[in-house]
Design an enzyme around this catalytic site. Structure first.
Site, short mmCIF file in Angstrom:
data_model
loop_
_atom_site.label_atom_id
_atom_site.label_comp_id
_atom_site.label_asym_id
_atom_site.label_seq_id
_atom_site.Cartn_x
_atom_site.Cartn_y
_atom_site.Cartn_z
N GLU A 107 0.85 -1.19 0.00
CA GLU A 107 0.00 0.00 0.00
C GLU A 107 0.89 1.24 0.00
O GLU A 107 1.81 1.34 0.82
CB GLU A 107 -0.88 -0.01 1.25
CG GLU A 107 -1.53 1.32 1.60
CD GLU A 107 -2.04 1.37 3.03
OE1 GLU A 107 -2.22 2.48 3.54
OE2 GLU A 107 -2.24 0.29 3.63
N THR A 164 -4.73 5.75 2.69
CA THR A 164 -5.22 7.07 3.11
C THR A 164 -6.14 7.66 2.06
O THR A 164 -6.06 8.83 1.71
CB THR A 164 -4.05 8.03 3.44
OG1 THR A 164 -2.99 7.32 4.08
CG2 THR A 164 -4.52 9.12 4.39
N LYS A 196 -9.76 -2.86 8.05
CA LYS A 196 -8.47 -2.52 8.66
C LYS A 196 -8.72 -2.18 10.12
O LYS A 196 -9.33 -1.15 10.43
CB LYS A 196 -7.84 -1.33 7.92
CG LYS A 196 -6.52 -0.88 8.53
CD LYS A 196 -5.88 0.25 7.72
CE LYS A 196 -6.33 1.60 8.21
NZ LYS A 196 -5.52 2.69 7.60
#
Length: 212
Positions: A43, A72, A131
């Site tokens: 990521e 993000t 997550k």
């Protein structure tokens, strides 16, 4: 990539490396080194310098099949830009409008959540996996507690995950673990020792996965 494909890949890899770089060139080198040394899912946080450019250049280098995603992701615009850059999945820090936006665009999303209410909201909005963030607040025991009411939700703990914590989370039923600075160090912030990064990758994978 379908959400089921994404979940299957996470379960197979068990390790998601998180790159947040202050130097685009160093971040790109970091991403490529991670993949070349056996990390199968990476990521790139959009909070890093020229993160979209890093994703686009890494995608060109790696080809279409690598599990390279954007982190993000906060807004619908972020989702659009991540998809255009070549991200295969998106990661959000919470249950924002980006979760539904990613789902609508066919981009599997790993949505950030901590409480049972947030987990339920992430699932309702179409997250492929959750997550657990920041995972360090509750540790592996908290993950076990969450999995009781949500046994079918794939969880990926993120935040303060070192090798010891990673082993505990995987033993507690995590689909994978997300690891940033304990694995990446400062390699994405400026020209550094990529050999040292490769060594950390090999040690980390050996310690938590039993293979290099």
């Amino acid at each position: 990539m379908t959400p089921d494909d994404f979940i299957g890949a996470l379960r197979a890899q068990r390790l998601l490396a998180i790159v947040r770089g202050g130097d685009p060139g160093a971040a790109l080198d970091t991403v490529l080194t991670l993949f070349r040394h056996g990390v199968g899912a990476v990521e790139v946080s959009l909070s890093g310098a020229d993160a979209l450019g890093v994703i686009a250049r890494a995608r060109t280098e790696l080809g279409p099949r690598s599990l390279l995603g954007a982190g993000t992701v906060l807004t619908e615009n972020d989702a659009d830009q991540a998809l255009d850059a070549g991200a295969a999945f998106a990661v959000t820090p919470g249950v924002t409008s980006a979760v539904a936006a990613c789902r609508e665009r066919g981009l599997p999303v790993l949505a950030g959540a901590l409480t049972p209410t947030e987990v339920a909201a992430a699932v309702r909005e179409g997250a492929a996996a959750v997550k657990l963030f920041p995972a360090s607040l509750g540790g592996a025991d908290y993950l076990r507690a969450l999995r009781a009411p949500f046994p079918d939700v794939p969880f990926v703990p993120v935040g303060g995950v070192d090798a010891a914590a990673a082993r505990s989370y995987l033993a507690a039923g995590a689909a994978a673990v997300g690891v940033g600075s304990p694995l990446i160090g400062t390699s994405a912030d400026g020209p550094g020792d990529l050999g040292a990064l490769a060594g950390r990758v090999d040690r980390f994978r050996s310690e938590i996965l039993g293979a290099v």
